[in-house]
Design an enzyme around this catalytic site. Structure first.
Site, short mmCIF file in Angstrom:
data_model
loop_
_atom_site.label_atom_id
_atom_site.label_comp_id
_atom_site.label_asym_id
_atom_site.label_seq_id
_atom_site.Cartn_x
_atom_site.Cartn_y
_atom_site.Cartn_z
N ASP A 1 12.80 11.91 -22.31
CA ASP A 1 11.71 11.41 -23.15
C ASP A 1 12.25 10.94 -24.50
O ASP A 1 13.16 11.55 -25.07
CB ASP A 1 10.68 12.52 -23.43
CG ASP A 1 9.57 12.53 -22.41
OD1 ASP A 1 9.44 11.54 -21.65
OD2 ASP A 1 8.83 13.52 -22.37
N LYS B 1 7.65 2.87 -9.86
CA LYS B 1 7.52 3.06 -11.32
C LYS B 1 7.66 4.50 -11.79
O LYS B 1 7.37 4.78 -12.96
CB LYS B 1 6.19 2.50 -11.78
CG LYS B 1 5.00 3.20 -11.13
CD LYS B 1 3.71 2.95 -11.86
CE LYS B 1 2.64 3.87 -11.35
NZ LYS B 1 1.36 3.72 -12.00
N LEU C 1 0.91 11.36 -18.62
CA LEU C 1 0.09 12.28 -19.40
C LEU C 1 -1.40 12.23 -19.04
O LEU C 1 -2.01 13.27 -18.75
CB LEU C 1 0.29 11.99 -20.89
CG LEU C 1 -0.55 12.81 -21.86
CD1 LEU C 1 -0.25 14.30 -21.72
CD2 LEU C 1 -0.31 12.35 -23.31
N LEU D 1 0.82 -1.22 0.00
CA LEU D 1 0.00 0.00 0.00
C LEU D 1 0.86 1.27 0.00
O LEU D 1 0.40 2.33 0.41
CB LEU D 1 -1.00 0.01 1.17
CG LEU D 1 -1.98 -1.18 1.22
CD1 LEU D 1 -2.91 -1.05 2.44
CD2 LEU D 1 -2.82 -1.27 -0.06
N TYR E 1 14.81 3.40 -13.13
CA TYR E 1 13.56 2.64 -13.25
C TYR E 1 13.62 1.71 -14.46
O TYR E 1 13.34 0.51 -14.36
CB TYR E 1 12.36 3.59 -13.38
CG TYR E 1 11.17 2.94 -14.04
CD1 TYR E 1 10.36 2.07 -13.33
CD2 TYR E 1 10.89 3.17 -15.39
CE1 TYR E 1 9.30 1.43 -13.94
CE2 TYR E 1 9.83 2.53 -16.01
CZ TYR E 1 9.03 1.67 -15.29
OH TYR E 1 8.00 1.03 -15.91
N SER F 1 8.28 -3.41 -19.54
CA SER F 1 7.91 -2.14 -20.17
C SER F 1 8.62 -1.97 -21.50
O SER F 1 9.76 -2.43 -21.67
CB SER F 1 8.31 -0.99 -19.23
OG SER F 1 8.23 0.24 -19.90
N LYS G 1 13.76 -2.71 -14.98
CA LYS G 1 12.95 -3.60 -15.84
C LYS G 1 13.86 -4.49 -16.69
O LYS G 1 13.62 -5.69 -16.83
CB LYS G 1 12.02 -2.78 -16.74
CG LYS G 1 10.92 -2.05 -15.99
CD LYS G 1 9.98 -3.01 -15.27
CE LYS G 1 8.94 -2.30 -14.43
NZ LYS G 1 8.22 -3.21 -13.52
#
Ligand code: UD1
Length: 342
Positions: free
Chosen positions: A301, A87, A203, A35, A152, A127, A156
């Protein structure tokens, strides 16, 4: 006693939708969640949707002893879907060790407990971030991975390698990594959805919070990319469609249909959508006068990515079904429900 599916992170965004789809498909689910980025009320809402409340245990899977005790308490776990992880890309740059410890150690603990407790199957949340900015689009499963842009993203990639290497020497363990593109939207009941803590980094939550008046204006990060309208392109996948991919991946493992004991699949729609197209679609579908402005690019990005889903769809017998219009409408219905907007 019936066999159970362990869903780690089952109170989270994708986890909660997957618990719903698993229960709808007749599986018994045990949720483990600390949580840290979700709330217990999510389980009540899952119960409202499915008439069944999953069994719940609250702890962090990076704790070796608690993880071992869990498997002693639940000897009927047959398969695991492992969502539980940190994440947030930006936060991972600030707190790399927290990300490595949480995301890597939890997977290590689960893999070890799988072996000790004869749990044979795992589906893992990976991802498209593992592809970085691909040289050729769309990306297939054969597209080479690129070095991660963030801690991050690196967790993965390392988790995928960990599963690959572990499966190579443990023939009884089967893992499937699902490489998600950009999950968005909410359950059609508007009872569960994405609820980020603080200012949203992604977004669509920023769009819906701006529409709800919680944020003043949406910033569009860059309109000088090499794309038709200059804004960045992603493959936005509906969260319910994505959740169903987990159910078919679990069934593939339980029915022994996997081609090797470590597999990975792209999970997207196959369509690229620009930020501006998404914003315009949201305005069209909801009728909300969303305020937005173009600002500079966001560090880290990538310009554009979308999936070639042919291999995953053929192998899994799954495909994305919802339109981006209905997906954005569902995100808005959820936001309105959370904020009490009529
Ligand atoms: C990122 C990660 C992805 C991760 C996901 C979940 C990378 C390359 N991608 O996806 O692995 O699973 O987050 O946290 O690390 N945008 C705006 N304004 C905003 C917010 C976003 O214009 O306020 C733009 C972004 O610049 C981007 C697109 O919207 O072009 C999507 O952004 P976002 O939702 O954050 O997802 P990704 O960065 O693609």
């Amino acid at each position: 006693m019936a066999k159970q599916i362990l869903v780690t992170g089952g109170a989270g965004y994708i986890g909660s939708h997957t618990v719903v789809e698993l229960q709808n498909a007749g599986f018994d689910v045990v949720v483990v969640d600390d949580l840290s980025n979700s709330s217990i009320e999510v389980l009540d809402n899952i119960a409202k949707i499915t008439d069944k409340r999953p069994v719940f245990e609250q702890f962090n899977l990076a704790d070796r002893n608690l993880t071992a005790s869990f498997f002693k308490k639940y000897p009927n776990i047959e398969a695991i879907i492992h969502f539980a992880a940190f994440k947030a890309v930006g936060e991972s740059v600030q707190k790399p060790l927290e990300y490595y410890r949480n995301n890597l150690v939890s997977l290590m603990n689960l893999l070890e407990e799988m072996k000790s407790n004869d749990v044979k199957h795992m589906v893992f949340s990976s991802s498209c971030t593992v592809y970085g900015q691909p040289d050729v689009l769309p990306v297939t499963e054969q597209t080479p991975r690129k070095p991660a842009e963030s801690p991050y993203g690196n967790t993965k990639a390392i988790c995928e390698d960990m599963m690959r290497d572990y499966c190579a020497t443990n023939s009884s363990i089967n893992c499937i990594a699902l490489r998600y593109f950009n999950p968005i939207g909410a359950h059609p009941t508007a009872l569960i959805g994405e609820l980020p803590v603080g200012v949203p980094g992604n977004l669509v939550p920023f769009v819906t919070q701006t529409a709800a008046g919680i944020r003043e204006v949406l910033s569009i990060f860059g309109d000088d990319y090499d794309t038709p309208d200059g804004t960045a392109i992603r493959d936005y996948i509906n969260v319910v469609d994505l959740s169903k991919a987990h159910v078919v991946a679990i069934e593939r493992l339980l029915n022994g249909k996997q081609k090797s004991n470590y597999e990975f699949f792209n999970i997207g729609t196959g369509n690229g959508l620009s930020v501006m197209e998404l914003v315009q679609t949201f305005i069209k579908v909801t009728g909300v006068n969303l305020k937005y402005k173009v600002v500079g690019r966001r560090a880290g990005d990538i310009e554009k990515i979308w999936a070639d889903t042919t291999y995953g769809c053929n192998e899994l017998g799954w495909k994305a079904e919802k339109t981006v219009e209905e997906t954005l409408a569902s995100a808005w219905a959820w936001e309105k429900n959370v904020r009490g907007i009529k």
